[in-house]
Design an enzyme around this catalytic site. Structure first.
Site, PDB file in Angstrom:
ATOM      1  CB  THR A  52     -41.276   1.206  -5.273  1.00 56.76           C
ATOM      2  OG1 THR A  52     -40.804  -0.097  -4.936  1.00 56.76           O
ATOM      3  CG2 THR A  52     -42.240   1.098  -6.437  1.00 56.76           C
ATOM      4  CG  HIS A 129     -44.166  -4.556  -7.089  1.00 57.59           C
ATOM      5  ND1 HIS A 129     -44.357  -3.297  -7.630  1.00 57.59           N
ATOM      6  CD2 HIS A 129     -43.000  -4.489  -6.397  1.00 57.59           C
ATOM      7  CE1 HIS A 129     -43.347  -2.528  -7.271  1.00 57.59           C
ATOM      8  NE2 HIS A 129     -42.516  -3.216  -6.537  1.00 57.59           N
TER       9      HIS A 129
END
Ligand SMILES: [Zn+2]
Lengths: 306, 141
Positions: A52, A129
């Site tokens: 990420t 998320h």
């Protein structure tokens, strides 16, 4: 000033604009290579998530901006070290935008209440998320050309998988989506998804235990990891574990235009032999993650007409 | 039983029987230096039994605290022996530092100095939702 904390912070129109911008970035990369020149993205990772973080950093670099930040080696140090409040005050002085990951739920929301610059939630515990959800939506739209009239199978751990919950919520705003939920009984979606999302919005859904019963009906198969420790007993795990592994044998029954998604990383739930099948979209999905983050950074920084 | 009526002050009426001591404590009425009367177990047509608190001084009541403890209370403001205002309390939309989040995964468990903020999630069920982790919490009732 806008932040992105919960994927539902964006309405359908805004998501559409972001996906269009991401598509335009994919087609005309040169046009965007300097739109963030002189801007800095801070990646504040109070717990590690290399993929990420790299996706955010690559996104900013491709927009011509710079990156700085830190990544804690383990999530326990986040709770011992400097407070979120103080970190945000300091970093907000020299960054133009912040992507933040934190093991505690609500940490990015708290940061957004105190921050002088836009905050992007890069994951807060098992909570949200949102850039993963945007990645999934971009992938579905690019692979299928639409975000409505789809039959989507979610397979694996649907109880603890926050990416699944977020995507179900986000898709509930589009027309005529059929949900087929494939999981062992102990890992079915939580009650609030059934009552507050499906039943309240009169959305059809079906719960099954076996992937091979339904794979032929699917436009999209969204795979997630099933962890051994989530099962109540070893016998159930052994009985069911192969049910949730996608291999070339199970794929024989699937449609030629199936799209297989996975938020990655995978362990063994998709056989590596599937990777060469054109229906495997998960590596393209990971790449889409960078483009949708580019679009998001532009939108929140209000640069390049976004 | 008679308690002298007050000339300038506040009457909290229709308190659910047994809750007056909690209200006395949570509103910190022990810190006032005027007389405060707590009348417990009064017969009431509406509630069967109720408690009443009389405060013999003008005093600005924290209606959020009151609404959270017991949303059926009425607050009367007495001036020169007359009731000049009657307020009905209700469950507040937002609670700041009244409820504490019990979710061990919530940022409120580790962040120093953070306000515990809850929003009313369901008025009938009296549930509040932590704005950070979005876990629901039932109010004590
Ligand atoms: Zn909380």
């Amino acid at each position: 000033m806008r932040h992105l904390i919960d994927p539902m912070d964006l309405d359908v129109q805004e998501i559409q604009e972001l996906l269009e911008l991401a598509n335009d970035i994919i087609e005309h990369k040169d046009k965007y290579s300097e739109v963030c020149k002189g801007k800095k993205l801070a990646t504040l990772f109070f717990e590690p998530s290399t993929r990420t973080r790299l996706s955010f950093e690559a996104a900013m670099i491709e927009l011509g901006g710079n990156v700085l930040g830190f990544s804690s080696a383990d999530s326990s140090s986040a709770t011992k070290g400097e407070s979120v409040h103080d970190t945000i005050q300091v970093v907000g002085c020299y960054a133009d935008i912040i992507a933040m990951r934190h093991p505690k739920e609500g940490a990015p929301l708290f940061a957004s209440l105190k921050s002088p610059v836009p905050i992007i939630n890069a994951g807060d515990g098992g909570h949200y998320h949102p850039t993963q959800t945007l990645t999934d939506l971009l992938t579905i739209q690019r692979e299928k050309g639409r975000l409505e009239n789809l039959t989507i199978g979610f397979c694996g751990d649907l109880k603890f998988g926050r990416t699944v919950h977020s995507l179900i919520k986000a898709l509930s705003r589009y027309d005529n989506i059929r949900y087929i939920l494939i999981s062992p009984p102990e890992l079915q979606v939580p009650d609030y998804i059934r009552t507050e999302i499906f039943e309240r919005n009169h959305i059809a859904y079906q719960q099954v235990e076996r992937m091979d019963e339904v794979i032929q009906d699917l436009d999209i198969l969204y795979m997630t990891r099933v962890q051994r420790e989530r099962f109540f007993n070893e016998a159930d795990y052994i009985r069911l574990k192969d049910t949730y592994i996608l291999d070339t044998e199970k794929l024989k029954k699937a449609r030629a235009d199936l799209s297989i998604l996975h938020p990655l990383p995978r362990v063994n739930e998709i056989s590596t032999k599937v990777d060469d099948d054109p229906r495997a979209c998960y590596f393209r999905q990971a790449l889409n993650g960078k483009y949708v983050r580019m679009a998001l950074i532009m939108k929140l920084l209000e640069v390049g007409g976004a | 039983m008679n308690i002298d009526s007050i000339y300038n002050g506040i009457v909290l009426d229709h308190i659910t029987a047994g809750k007056s001591m909690q209200i006395y404590h949570d509103l910190e009425l022990d810190k006032l230096d005027c007389s405060v009367a707590i009348i417990k177990n009064v017969k009431s047509n509406k509630l069967g039994r109720k408690d009443i608190i009389k405060i013999d001084q003008e005093y600005s009541v924290n209606l959020d605290v009151l609404g959270y403890i017991d949303p059926d209370i009425t607050v009367s403001i007495i001036r020169d022996g007359e009731t000049i205002e009657k307020k009905k309390v209700e469950l507040p939309e937002r609670l700041v530092n009244i409820l504490i989040c019990k979710n061990p995964r919530c940022i409120t468990t580790t962040e120093q100095g953070i306000d515990h903020v809850f929003k009313l999630a369901n008025r009938e069920k009296r549930t509040y939702r932590c704005i950070y982790c979005e876990e629901d919490q039932q109010t004590v009732s």
